[in-house]
Design a protein around this motif. Structure first.
Motif, PDB file in Angstrom:
ATOM      1  N   UNK A   7     -24.755  51.584  17.008  1.00 55.98           N
ATOM      2  CA  UNK A   7     -25.366  50.680  17.980  1.00 55.98           C
ATOM      3  C   UNK A   7     -24.517  50.635  19.238  1.00 55.98           C
ATOM      4  N   UNK A   8     -24.977  49.894  20.231  1.00 50.50           N
ATOM      5  CA  UNK A   8     -24.238  49.921  21.493  1.00 50.50           C
ATOM      6  C   UNK A   8     -24.369  48.668  22.330  1.00 50.50           C
ATOM      7  N   UNK A   9     -24.553  47.494  21.695  1.00 48.95           N
ATOM      8  CA  UNK A   9     -24.718  46.268  22.465  1.00 48.95           C
ATOM      9  C   UNK A   9     -23.687  45.211  22.140  1.00 48.95           C
ATOM     10  N   UNK A  28     -11.908  52.762  13.988  1.00 45.24           N
ATOM     11  CA  UNK A  28     -13.300  52.341  14.104  1.00 45.24           C
ATOM     12  C   UNK A  28     -13.979  53.213  15.154  1.00 45.24           C
ATOM     13  N   UNK A  29     -15.085  53.844  14.759  1.00 45.28           N
ATOM     14  CA  UNK A  29     -15.913  54.624  15.670  1.00 45.28           C
ATOM     15  C   UNK A  29     -17.176  53.822  15.963  1.00 45.28           C
ATOM     16  N   UNK A  30     -17.745  53.993  17.139  1.00 41.67           N
ATOM     17  CA  UNK A  30     -19.001  53.336  17.471  1.00 41.67           C
ATOM     18  C   UNK A  30     -19.908  54.308  18.211  1.00 41.67           C
ATOM     19  N   UNK A  31     -21.125  54.498  17.678  1.00 45.64           N
ATOM     20  CA  UNK A  31     -22.086  55.437  18.260  1.00 45.64           C
ATOM     21  C   UNK A  31     -23.392  54.709  18.591  1.00 45.64           C
ATOM     22  N   UNK A  32     -23.866  54.734  19.845  1.00 43.49           N
ATOM     23  CA  UNK A  32     -23.215  55.349  21.002  1.00 43.49           C
ATOM     24  C   UNK A  32     -22.216  54.437  21.703  1.00 43.49           C
ATOM     25  N   UNK A  33     -22.165  53.160  21.305  1.00 43.50           N
ATOM     26  CA  UNK A  33     -21.221  52.231  21.910  1.00 43.50           C
ATOM     27  C   UNK A  33     -21.513  51.953  23.373  1.00 43.50           C
ATOM     28  N   UNK A  34     -20.578  51.291  24.012  1.00 38.51           N
ATOM     29  CA  UNK A  34     -20.605  51.109  25.467  1.00 38.51           C
ATOM     30  C   UNK A  34     -19.165  51.004  25.949  1.00 38.51           C
ATOM     31  N   UNK A  35     -18.983  50.903  27.253  1.00 38.67           N
ATOM     32  CA  UNK A  35     -17.622  50.954  27.806  1.00 38.67           C
ATOM     33  C   UNK A  35     -16.745  49.835  27.276  1.00 38.67           C
ATOM     34  N   UNK A  36     -17.323  48.648  27.101  1.00 36.29           N
ATOM     35  CA  UNK A  36     -16.533  47.525  26.598  1.00 36.29           C
ATOM     36  C   UNK A  36     -16.120  47.711  25.154  1.00 36.29           C
ATOM     37  N   UNK A  67     -21.750  50.999   9.252  1.00 31.70           N
ATOM     38  CA  UNK A  67     -22.413  49.709   9.474  1.00 31.70           C
ATOM     39  C   UNK A  67     -23.489  49.917  10.543  1.00 31.70           C
ATOM     40  N   UNK A  68     -24.739  49.577  10.213  1.00 29.84           N
ATOM     41  CA  UNK A  68     -25.856  49.808  11.136  1.00 29.84           C
ATOM     42  C   UNK A  68     -26.212  48.494  11.836  1.00 29.84           C
ATOM     43  N   UNK A  69     -26.225  48.515  13.182  1.00 28.81           N
ATOM     44  CA  UNK A  69     -26.529  47.319  13.948  1.00 28.81           C
ATOM     45  C   UNK A  69     -27.991  47.124  14.274  1.00 28.81           C
ATOM     46  N   UNK A  70     -28.656  48.077  14.964  1.00 24.84           N
ATOM     47  CA  UNK A  70     -29.992  47.832  15.522  1.00 24.84           C
ATOM     48  C   UNK A  70     -31.133  47.941  14.508  1.00 24.84           C
ATOM     49  N   UNK A  71     -32.300  47.419  14.909  1.00 23.46           N
ATOM     50  CA  UNK A  71     -33.462  47.382  14.032  1.00 23.46           C
ATOM     51  C   UNK A  71     -34.188  48.722  13.920  1.00 23.46           C
ATOM     52  N   UNK A  72     -34.362  49.430  15.029  1.00 20.44           N
ATOM     53  CA  UNK A  72     -35.163  50.657  14.996  1.00 20.44           C
ATOM     54  C   UNK A  72     -34.667  51.686  13.978  1.00 20.44           C
ATOM     55  N   UNK A  73     -33.371  52.045  13.979  1.00 24.33           N
ATOM     56  CA  UNK A  73     -32.938  53.040  12.989  1.00 24.33           C
ATOM     57  C   UNK A  73     -33.061  52.546  11.552  1.00 24.33           C
ATOM     58  N   UNK A  74     -32.906  51.243  11.325  1.00 23.65           N
ATOM     59  CA  UNK A  74     -33.094  50.711   9.972  1.00 23.65           C
ATOM     60  C   UNK A  74     -34.542  50.907   9.529  1.00 23.65           C
TER      61      UNK A  74
END
Length: 421
Positions: A7-9, A28-36, A67-74
């Motif tokens: 996720x990236x938010x 910890x990796x984050x895909x796609x993440x964001x600058x923050x 760990x999956x964040x967003x709804x669409x990929x789930x």
């Protein structure tokens, strides 16, 4: 243990931040993440829909947990894809994520198991839906069946508004296939609240309750957004009501999903209405952490988030006790000009380094060629104040939010005001 967060938010920034506090967390990796998010995790330029690339990356890096964040990929089965490669993953499988992916499925489930919710009817035919709609009083609620980026729900206060919403969904198809079916639902009044829970089958471990502010303007005016701010706990809502919601809605829903062969593992997020008679009813279920609710709930978590995730994945959540801080948290979302409609990107952000007494979670930021922070989304930043009570947390959040500037910045000034009455 190395971890991949997808996720990236702002939600994913809060998850990465909380995981980084665990002594068991490695890289910890984050895909796609964001600058923050890049300040607490290594950014991986893979989109949430690229299942093959994500699973290959997790195998290559030998991550111990995804760990999956967003709804669409789930909803599209990302958990099933990782499980097929024997990669431990926190989140519901596709058949369980359907509780968010289809509002008709969710409403039918609640009806079948006598779980409190608003009265409704469902339609896959526009003429039949329109005929029913014209027989109902307004206000009334029109919902596209599928995922629509949080924008598929219209609370219509006039008949013209209701009929336009129905035509937009089913005729114009503004939400594409998500609008092939609709739910037409009675309008409920009262206080809204959100309860997120860690769930593993029939084991439910509730998080502290929160309240979101969906409309873009003060006083709950204007169009719906993904969320303009949140707070937790809810001192103006009795513990007995929160407990009733857990016992009559969340736990029975988890049990119902098991009975349906859709055992849920992950975060089950209940959007609830406390009706004027003091009874909680279900507005919606989400199959993942809410955003921005996560930004006020996780800072109040005293227990190790990584251990909770692993217990759910390993089927031992029933052995975990979860502790929460007595502190209050208030999140104020800073949004781009024009949001939730179209908005510019690339506006320079200043003042982030001046924030001293609040957490800042990045929802839509990037860095330009000159290394400056810039806007890169509708919701840009979540500024979270922590304090002894809501008043102190709120004061800190707003004071620190004022230090941050970008052209056209806007935010609600009444976040958590309901808790101070």
């Amino acid at each position: 243990m190395d971890i991949l967060v997808i996720g990236g938010g702002g939600r994913e920034h809060a998850i990465c931040w909380a995981l980084a506090k665990s002594p068991k967390a490695g890289k910890i990796f984050c895909a796609p993440g964001n600058a923050g998010i890049g300040e607490v995790a290594e950014i991986v330029p893979i989109q949430v829909s690229e299942f093959d690339r994500l699973t290959a990356f997790a195998q290559e890096k030998q991550v111990g947990l995804v760990v999956v964040g967003p709804d669409d990929p789930l909803a599209d089965g990302i958990v099933d894809a990782f499980e097929a490669k024997d990669i431990p993953v926190f989140g519901p499988r596709k058949n369980a994520a359907h509780i968010e992916g289809s509002k008709t499925f969710m409403k039918d489930l609640l009806r079948k198991y006598n779980i409190p919710t608003a009265a409704y009817e469902k339609f896959d035919n526009y003429e039949a839906a329109l005929e029913y709609l014209r027989s109902q009083p307004v206000p009334i609620v029109i919902k596209a069946d599928g995922l629509a980026a949080g924008k598929g729900v219209t609370v219509a206060f006039t008949r013209e508004e209701a009929e336009k919403a129905l035509a937009d969904i089913m005729v114009t198809q503004v939400f594409g296939s998500a609008g092939s079916q609709v739910v037409i639902e009675e309008f409920m009044t009262g206080q809204e609240m959100s309860i997120l829970a860690f769930v593993d089958g029939e084991t439910v471990r509730p998080m502290s309750a929160a309240q979101d502010h969906k409309q873009v303007f003060d006083g709950d005016k204007g169009p719906n957004t993904g969320g303009m701010g949140t707070y937790s706990p809810l001192p103006h809502i009795a513990d007995s009501i929160i407990e009733e919601a857990i016992e009559t809605i969340i736990k029975p829903t988890a049990k119902a999903m098991v009975s349906e062969g859709r055992s849920f593992r992950g975060v089950l997020f209940a959007g609830l209405m406390i009706t004027p008679d003091g009874k909680p009813k279900t507005i919606e279920f989400n199959a993942r952490f809410g955003d921005p609710e996560t930004q006020v709930v996780l800072p109040r978590l005293k227990s190790d988030l990584l251990e909770i995730f692993l217990a759910a994945v390993n089927g031992t959540l029933d052995q975990v006790e979860i502790e929460w801080s007595d502190e209050a948290a208030v999140c104020v979302v800073l949004a781009s000009p024009g949001y939730p409609a179209s908005y510019p990107k690339g506006l320079v952000i200043s003042g982030l380094e001046q924030v001293q007494d609040a957490l800042v979670f990045h929802a839509g930021t990037a860095k330009n060629a000159d290394g400056e922070w810039v806007t890169n989304g509708g919701r840009v930043l979540g500024v979270v104040g922590l304090g002894r009570d809501i008043a102190e947390a709120r004061s800190k959040a707003y004071a620190e939010a004022e230090r941050i500037a970008f052209e056209g910045k806007h935010f609600r000034t009444d976040i958590a005001a309901k808790a101070l009455v």
